[in-house]
Design a protein around this motif. Structure first.
Motif, short mmCIF file in Angstrom:
data_model
loop_
_atom_site.label_atom_id
_atom_site.label_comp_id
_atom_site.label_asym_id
_atom_site.label_seq_id
_atom_site.Cartn_x
_atom_site.Cartn_y
_atom_site.Cartn_z
N ALA A 18 -8.38 -0.76 10.51
CA ALA A 18 -9.39 -1.58 9.83
C ALA A 18 -9.49 -1.22 8.35
O ALA A 18 -9.61 -2.10 7.49
CB ALA A 18 -10.75 -1.40 10.50
N ALA A 19 -9.42 0.08 8.04
CA ALA A 19 -9.50 0.51 6.64
C ALA A 19 -8.30 -0.01 5.85
O ALA A 19 -8.44 -0.47 4.71
CB ALA A 19 -9.56 2.03 6.57
N ARG A 20 -7.11 0.05 6.44
CA ARG A 20 -5.91 -0.43 5.77
C ARG A 20 -5.96 -1.95 5.59
O ARG A 20 -5.53 -2.49 4.57
CB ARG A 20 -4.68 -0.01 6.55
CG ARG A 20 -3.37 -0.30 5.85
CD ARG A 20 -3.26 0.44 4.53
NE ARG A 20 -2.87 1.82 4.69
CZ ARG A 20 -2.86 2.72 3.72
NH1 ARG A 20 -3.25 2.36 2.51
NH2 ARG A 20 -2.50 3.96 3.94
N MET A 21 -6.51 -2.66 6.57
CA MET A 21 -6.65 -4.11 6.45
C MET A 21 -7.58 -4.46 5.29
O MET A 21 -7.36 -5.45 4.58
CB MET A 21 -7.20 -4.70 7.76
CG MET A 21 -6.14 -4.93 8.83
SD MET A 21 -4.88 -6.13 8.33
CE MET A 21 -5.90 -7.59 8.10
N ALA A 22 -8.62 -3.66 5.09
CA ALA A 22 -9.53 -3.90 3.97
C ALA A 22 -8.79 -3.74 2.65
O ALA A 22 -9.01 -4.51 1.71
CB ALA A 22 -10.72 -2.93 4.04
N ASP A 23 -7.88 -2.75 2.57
CA ASP A 23 -7.08 -2.57 1.37
C ASP A 23 -6.21 -3.79 1.11
O ASP A 23 -6.08 -4.27 -0.03
CB ASP A 23 -6.19 -1.33 1.50
CG ASP A 23 -6.98 -0.03 1.51
OD1 ASP A 23 -8.15 -0.05 1.07
OD2 ASP A 23 -6.43 0.98 1.97
N THR B 269 -6.70 -6.84 2.18
CA THR B 269 -7.55 -7.98 1.81
C THR B 269 -7.89 -7.94 0.32
O THR B 269 -7.88 -8.97 -0.37
CB THR B 269 -8.85 -7.97 2.64
OG1 THR B 269 -8.51 -8.08 4.03
CG2 THR B 269 -9.75 -9.13 2.26
N ALA B 270 -8.17 -6.72 -0.18
CA ALA B 270 -8.45 -6.57 -1.62
C ALA B 270 -7.23 -6.92 -2.45
O ALA B 270 -7.34 -7.53 -3.52
CB ALA B 270 -8.91 -5.14 -1.90
N TYR C 118 0.85 -1.18 0.00
CA TYR C 118 0.00 0.00 0.00
C TYR C 118 0.89 1.24 0.00
O TYR C 118 2.12 1.13 0.11
CB TYR C 118 -0.93 0.03 1.23
CG TYR C 118 -0.20 -0.09 2.56
CD1 TYR C 118 0.33 1.02 3.19
CD2 TYR C 118 -0.05 -1.33 3.18
CE1 TYR C 118 1.00 0.91 4.40
CE2 TYR C 118 0.62 -1.45 4.39
CZ TYR C 118 1.14 -0.32 4.99
OH TYR C 118 1.81 -0.43 6.19
N GLU D 232 -6.86 -10.69 -2.55
CA GLU D 232 -7.88 -11.25 -3.45
C GLU D 232 -7.47 -11.06 -4.89
O GLU D 232 -7.60 -11.97 -5.72
CB GLU D 232 -9.22 -10.58 -3.19
CG GLU D 232 -10.34 -11.11 -4.08
CD GLU D 232 -11.67 -10.44 -3.77
OE1 GLU D 232 -12.42 -10.19 -4.73
OE2 GLU D 232 -11.93 -10.16 -2.59
N GLU E 22 -3.14 9.36 6.40
CA GLU E 22 -3.34 7.92 6.45
C GLU E 22 -2.37 7.27 7.44
O GLU E 22 -1.50 7.93 8.00
CB GLU E 22 -3.17 7.32 5.05
CG GLU E 22 -4.23 7.80 4.08
CD GLU E 22 -4.09 7.18 2.71
OE1 GLU E 22 -5.06 7.25 1.92
OE2 GLU E 22 -3.00 6.63 2.40
#
Length: 217
Positions: free
Chosen positions: A129-134, A136-137, A70, A140, A76
């Motif tokens: 949490a927002a960075r973890m979502a990034d 995870t994407a 990232y 994927e 951020e």
């Protein structure tokens, strides 16, 4: 000598405003593009607060390949730094300034003090949490998307002409330059792009979007 926190720090990281003065007495530092701010397996020196510029955070493999995780922009949070501070463990990635970058560093003791404040703790956990979502994407995309789709996506959204190198695209996608070069030449043969030195001109955006969506190739 430490100075009061700059106004833009409190604007970008508003939860800092509720902290006691000793914690927020931070001195901004500016580093040139290309500066390595932290390395894998080193102890974490603190919680970076980016005011201007950008930090690219990546993992390295034994064979020299890199995977960009990232980028940290003003306001951020660096997930790797915060995870290292939470767990009291070495850094698991490295960070490099992509442009001239100004940041403040909240030392580990100051970070521990700041976490005692409920507002700051909620703020950090929300960013976490927002960075973890990034991430995870990203996982994927690596696991489930074809590389040609990911490359097409990487080329889109930068205008008609993209100033970059094949190696930079390979680093971004977590692959090797030779594969990216082969795919780019295939895109060029298909009339989707035109290649020149450190520059890629988009000739067929619709075609690239179809590949990005997995509808072609």
């Amino acid at each position: 000598m430490s100075q009061p926190a700059p106004t833009d720090l409190l604007t970008l990281y508003p939860a800092m405003a509720a902290l006691p003065a000793p914690v927020t007495q931070l001195t901004p530092m500016t580093v040139p593009a290309g500066t390595q701010l932290f390395r894998e397996n080193d102890p974490c020196q603190g919680f970076p607060l980016v005011l201007h510029g950008e930090v690219r955070v990546s993992r390295s493999a034994a064979n020299g390949r890199e995977l960009e995780l990232y980028r940290v922009s003003p306001g951020e949070m660096c997930l790797v730094s915060s995870a290292s501070l939470f767990a009291h463990q070495p850094m698991t990635a490295h960070g490099v300034a992509t442009t001239d970058t100004t940041l403040c560093l909240l030392t580990p003791p100051a970070f521990e003090t700041a976490l005692a404040d409920p507002e700051f703790r909620r703020y950090v956990l929300g960013l976490f949490a927002a960075r973890m979502a990034d991430l995870t994407a990203l996982i994927e995309a690596i696991a489930f998307q074809r590389l040609d789709s990911r490359l097409a996506s990487a080329l889109l959204g930068h205008g008609q002409q993209l100033k970059t190198t094949h190696q930079a695209l390979a680093d971004e996608l977590g692959t090797v330059r030779e594969i990216v070069t082969r795919l780019l030449h295939r895109f060029e043969r298909d009339g989707l792009v035109e290649l020149s030195r450190e520059s890629i001109t988009i000739r067929d955006s619709a075609g690239l979007r179809a590949i990005a969506a997995g509808q072609a190739g």
